[in-house]
Motif scaffolding. Structure first.
Motif, PDB file in Angstrom:
ATOM      1  N   LEU A 134      43.788  21.637  29.878  1.00 60.09           N
ATOM      2  CA  LEU A 134      44.730  22.329  30.772  1.00 60.09           C
ATOM      3  C   LEU A 134      44.101  23.583  31.343  1.00 60.09           C
ATOM      4  O   LEU A 134      44.283  23.916  32.521  1.00 60.09           O
ATOM      5  CB  LEU A 134      46.024  22.661  30.017  1.00 60.09           C
ATOM      6  N   ARG A 193      43.494  24.353  35.269  1.00 63.22           N
ATOM      7  CA  ARG A 193      44.051  25.579  35.844  1.00 63.22           C
ATOM      8  C   ARG A 193      42.946  26.378  36.541  1.00 63.22           C
ATOM      9  O   ARG A 193      43.120  26.845  37.666  1.00 63.22           O
ATOM     10  CB  ARG A 193      44.711  26.411  34.738  1.00 63.22           C
ATOM     11  N   THR A 202      48.809  18.992  37.503  1.00 69.28           N
ATOM     12  CA  THR A 202      48.967  17.688  36.858  1.00 69.28           C
ATOM     13  C   THR A 202      50.075  16.918  37.563  1.00 69.28           C
ATOM     14  O   THR A 202      51.026  17.512  38.065  1.00 69.28           O
ATOM     15  CB  THR A 202      49.282  17.845  35.364  1.00 69.28           C
ATOM     16  N   ALA A 251      51.097  21.644  31.168  1.00 73.13           N
ATOM     17  CA  ALA A 251      51.673  20.437  30.581  1.00 73.13           C
ATOM     18  C   ALA A 251      53.055  20.308  31.166  1.00 73.13           C
ATOM     19  O   ALA A 251      53.905  21.151  30.963  1.00 73.13           O
ATOM     20  CB  ALA A 251      51.765  20.599  29.067  1.00 73.13           C
TER      21      ALA A 251
END
Ligand code: SAM
Ligand code: DTB
Ligand code: SF4
Length: 353
Positions: free
Chosen positions: A300, A304, A310, A352
């Protein structure tokens, strides 16, 4: 796309890296300008003891590896894993079985129930179970299966030296059964098994010539596992992986190209190049089927940093909130976005969802 020749593919693979990246990036932006990466989680629902002799695979009973034959998981265990994957942000859940082929009976019935349970969670369901007949593919479709993974792995020529217990045509037959049942096709390959550049070109040509082209194309770098015949293969040059992904993107503009096995051996910078070259999915979660994969937090963070988001989850039939609140730098400024994915999309973050 019009049919492509082996020479044309070879010319692309042989381009200097930066001009190749320019071409791939242009195709990528024309078809996938959304900067979205799909997170897909794998689970081995039946591990080890496989009768096939695939040289790369730790689950083959022909090789003496640390992976032994295990009992098949229960439906509840699988659904619990799928729920965890969803909570961590995956939108696709792929169930793998170390089978040569599906046999009708209680084990297949259980997989069908697993597919139903995964669909009930609002996830895309994928499975990879070996060879399938037409009626078996239709049963999976009825249960809601979205996609079936069945790789060609390499060229027809090189296939014979990698696997002796089945043929390339067996593989193509299953792909046809999957397609005829209306299930989307996930089909790709592996580099780093000692194949020549010609074999890589031929694999890509074969994939791009499937009609229609596979919706999903996983590109794996060999994970060289102790006890397999390929244990001592030298590591894949990350630029070779970038090249495979770039050419896959150019030849299959609409497909989701998946940066698959082998990420644990790649630097963040090498993964960034793969994502720049046209990969728009990764396997997410600490384990692939039996081997290691990067930690979720590291993935993640990388997304980023690159400014990628996502893929948003599909609507959940229950309508219940699916995601915990996530710290958003813009929340304090009253951005008003309630869920993680809304923050992500609005602020260019990878979270997420
Ligand atoms: N038994 C089924 C089959 O072979 O289609 C499904 C599971 S199999 C493990 C799925 C795919 O994982 C293989 O087709 C291969 O492309 C990939 N794979 C297996 N072992 C690998 C390894 N050591 N490194 C990279 N990819 C691997
Ligand atoms: C694919 O092409 N790669 C994934 C998925 N499809 C099923 C599997 C990779 C397996 C790597 C070795 C292992 O973990 O056992
Ligand atoms: Fe069995 Fe699939 Fe592994 Fe081949 S790749 S040995 S078919 S689990």
């Amino acid at each position: 796309m019009a049919t492509v020749s082996r020479e044309e593919v070879r010319t692309l693979l042989d381009l200097p890296l930066l001009p190749l990246l320019d071409k791939a990036r242009a195709v990528h932006l024309a078809h996938h300008g959304d900067n979205e990466v799909q997170l897909c989680t794998l689970l081995s629902v039946k591990t080890g003891g496989c009768p096939e002799d695939c040289s790369y695979c730790p689950q083959s009973s022909h090789h003496d590896t640390a992976v032994g034959a295990e009992r098949m998981l229960d439906v509840d265990q699988v659904i619990a894993s799928a729920r965890r994957a969803k909570d961590l942000g995956s939108t696709r859940f792929c169930m793998g079985a170390a089978w040569r082929e599906v046999k009708d009976g209680p084990a297949f019935d259980r997989v069908v129930d697993m597919v139903r349970g995964v669909k009930d969670l609002g996830l895309e369901a994928c499975a990879t179970l070996g060879m399938l007949t037409g009626p078996q593919a239709e049963r999976l479709k009825e249960a809601g299966l979205d996609a079936y993974n069945h790789n060609l792995d390499t060229s027809r020529e090189a296939y014979r030296s990698i696997i002796k217990t089945r043929t390339y045509d067996d593989r193509l037959r299953t792909l046809q059964n999957v397609r005829s049942a209306g299930i989307s096709v996930c089909c790709g390959g592996i580099i780093g098994m000692g194949e020549a550049l010609e074999d890589r070109a031929e694999l890509l040509r074969t994939l791009a010539s499937l009609e229609p082209q596979p919706e999903s194309v996983p590109i794996n770098a060999l994970v060289a596992v102790e006890g397999t015949p390929l244990a001592d293969m030298p590591p894949v040059d990350p630029f070779d992986l970038v090249r495979m992904i770039a050419v896959a993107r150019i030849l299959m503009p609409k497909s989701r190209v998946r940066l698959s096995a082998g990420r644990s051996s790649l630097t963040r910078e090498a993964q960034a190049m793969c994502l720049f070259a046209g990969a728009n999915s990764i396997f997410y979660g600490e384990k692939l089927l039996t081997t290691a994969n990067p930690e979720e937090a590291a993935d993640l963070e990388l997304l980023r940093t690159l400014g990628l988001t996502t893929l948003a989850p599909v609507a959940d039939a229950s309508g219940s909130p699916r995601h915990s609140e996530h710290a958003c730098a813009n929340k304090g400024a009253g951005c008003g976005h309630k869920h993680d994915h809304e923050h992500a999309h609005a602020h260019g973050e990878a979270v997420a969802e």
